[in-house]
Design a protein around this motif. Structure first.
Motif, PDB file in Angstrom:
ATOM      1  N   MET A   1      33.878 -21.961 -95.573  1.00 40.13           N
ATOM      2  CA  MET A   1      32.680 -21.448 -95.450  1.00 40.13           C
ATOM      3  C   MET A   1      31.803 -21.570 -96.831  1.00 40.13           C
ATOM      4  N   SER A   2      30.787 -22.659 -97.068  1.00 41.76           N
ATOM      5  CA  SER A   2      30.384 -22.818 -98.130  1.00 41.76           C
ATOM      6  C   SER A   2      29.149 -21.823 -98.473  1.00 41.76           C
ATOM      7  N   LEU A   3      29.058 -21.785 -99.902  1.00 40.09           N
ATOM      8  CA  LEU A   3      27.759 -20.643-100.215  1.00 40.09           C
ATOM      9  C   LEU A   3      26.688 -21.335-100.223  1.00 40.09           C
ATOM     10  N   LEU A  20      20.063 -16.032-104.229  1.00 38.64           N
ATOM     11  CA  LEU A  20      20.314 -17.068-103.296  1.00 38.64           C
ATOM     12  C   LEU A  20      19.125 -17.602-102.509  1.00 38.64           C
ATOM     13  N   ALA A  21      19.131 -18.861-102.557  1.00 36.25           N
ATOM     14  CA  ALA A  21      18.102 -19.562-101.625  1.00 36.25           C
ATOM     15  C   ALA A  21      18.668 -19.669-100.352  1.00 36.25           C
ATOM     16  N   VAL A  22      17.720 -19.535 -99.421  1.00 37.43           N
ATOM     17  CA  VAL A  22      18.296 -19.573 -97.981  1.00 37.43           C
ATOM     18  C   VAL A  22      17.361 -20.622 -97.344  1.00 37.43           C
ATOM     19  N   PRO A  23      17.725 -21.969 -97.612  1.00 37.23           N
ATOM     20  CA  PRO A  23      16.857 -22.916 -96.885  1.00 37.23           C
ATOM     21  C   PRO A  23      16.826 -23.091 -95.500  1.00 37.23           C
ATOM     22  N   VAL A  24      16.095 -23.578 -94.827  1.00 39.93           N
ATOM     23  CA  VAL A  24      16.028 -23.666 -93.319  1.00 39.93           C
ATOM     24  C   VAL A  24      16.898 -24.547 -92.935  1.00 39.93           C
ATOM     25  N   ASP A  25      17.650 -25.542 -93.696  1.00 44.25           N
ATOM     26  CA  ASP A  25      18.701 -26.494 -93.409  1.00 44.25           C
ATOM     27  C   ASP A  25      20.106 -26.098 -93.444  1.00 44.25           C
ATOM     28  N   LEU A  26      20.227 -24.728 -93.665  1.00 46.65           N
ATOM     29  CA  LEU A  26      21.731 -24.384 -93.363  1.00 46.65           C
ATOM     30  C   LEU A  26      22.509 -24.427 -92.181  1.00 46.65           C
ATOM     31  N   PRO A  27      23.564 -24.825 -92.177  1.00 41.91           N
ATOM     32  CA  PRO A  27      24.092 -24.993 -90.767  1.00 41.91           C
ATOM     33  C   PRO A  27      24.190 -23.894 -89.708  1.00 41.91           C
TER      34      PRO A  27
END
Length: 116
Positions: A1-3, A20-27
């Motif tokens: 699992m990637s960071l 940490l950024a939590v963008p909308v496109d995280l799987p």
């Protein structure tokens, strides 16, 4: 699992802090849950484990966790602060929204090596 994208990091002795950024496109948002994306708790624990193992406990393998609490739902398009503090083969972690003093999202204790 990637960071997730790491915006900043500071490691000083037994303490590490990450923005940490939590963008909308995280799987992990896909399918969890349709129409109301939520970051799974397992992902939060895994981010803490990976960074603790990388920066604070490189010689001891992950053994387990205790005292895990999820306090707040994490939705996409936010910034989190992950605080890690190591001692005696264990790492306490705290994940907050919008900085160290922001609302608590989750916390727990990770164990490495033979410390359990």
């Amino acid at each position: 699992m990637s960071l997730p994208p790491i915006l900043s990091e500071r490691v000083r002795g037994p303490v590490a802090e990450y923005r940490l950024a939590v963008p909308v496109d995280l799987p992990w948002f896909r399918g969890h849950f349709p129409g109301h994306p939520v970051l799974p708790g397992l992902v939060q624990v895994e981010w803490a484990r990976q960074l603790a193992e990388r920066d604070l406990c490189p010689d001891g393998g992950f053994q387990g966790l205790r005292s895990v609490k999820f306090q707040r739902v994490i939705q996409p398009d936010c910034e989190l602060c992950l605080h890690l503090e190591a001692r005696d083969g264990q790492v306490d972690w705290r994940l907050t929204l919008d900085g160290l003093d922001g609302p608590l999202c989750s916390e727990g204790r990770l164990f490495f090596g033979a410390s359990q």
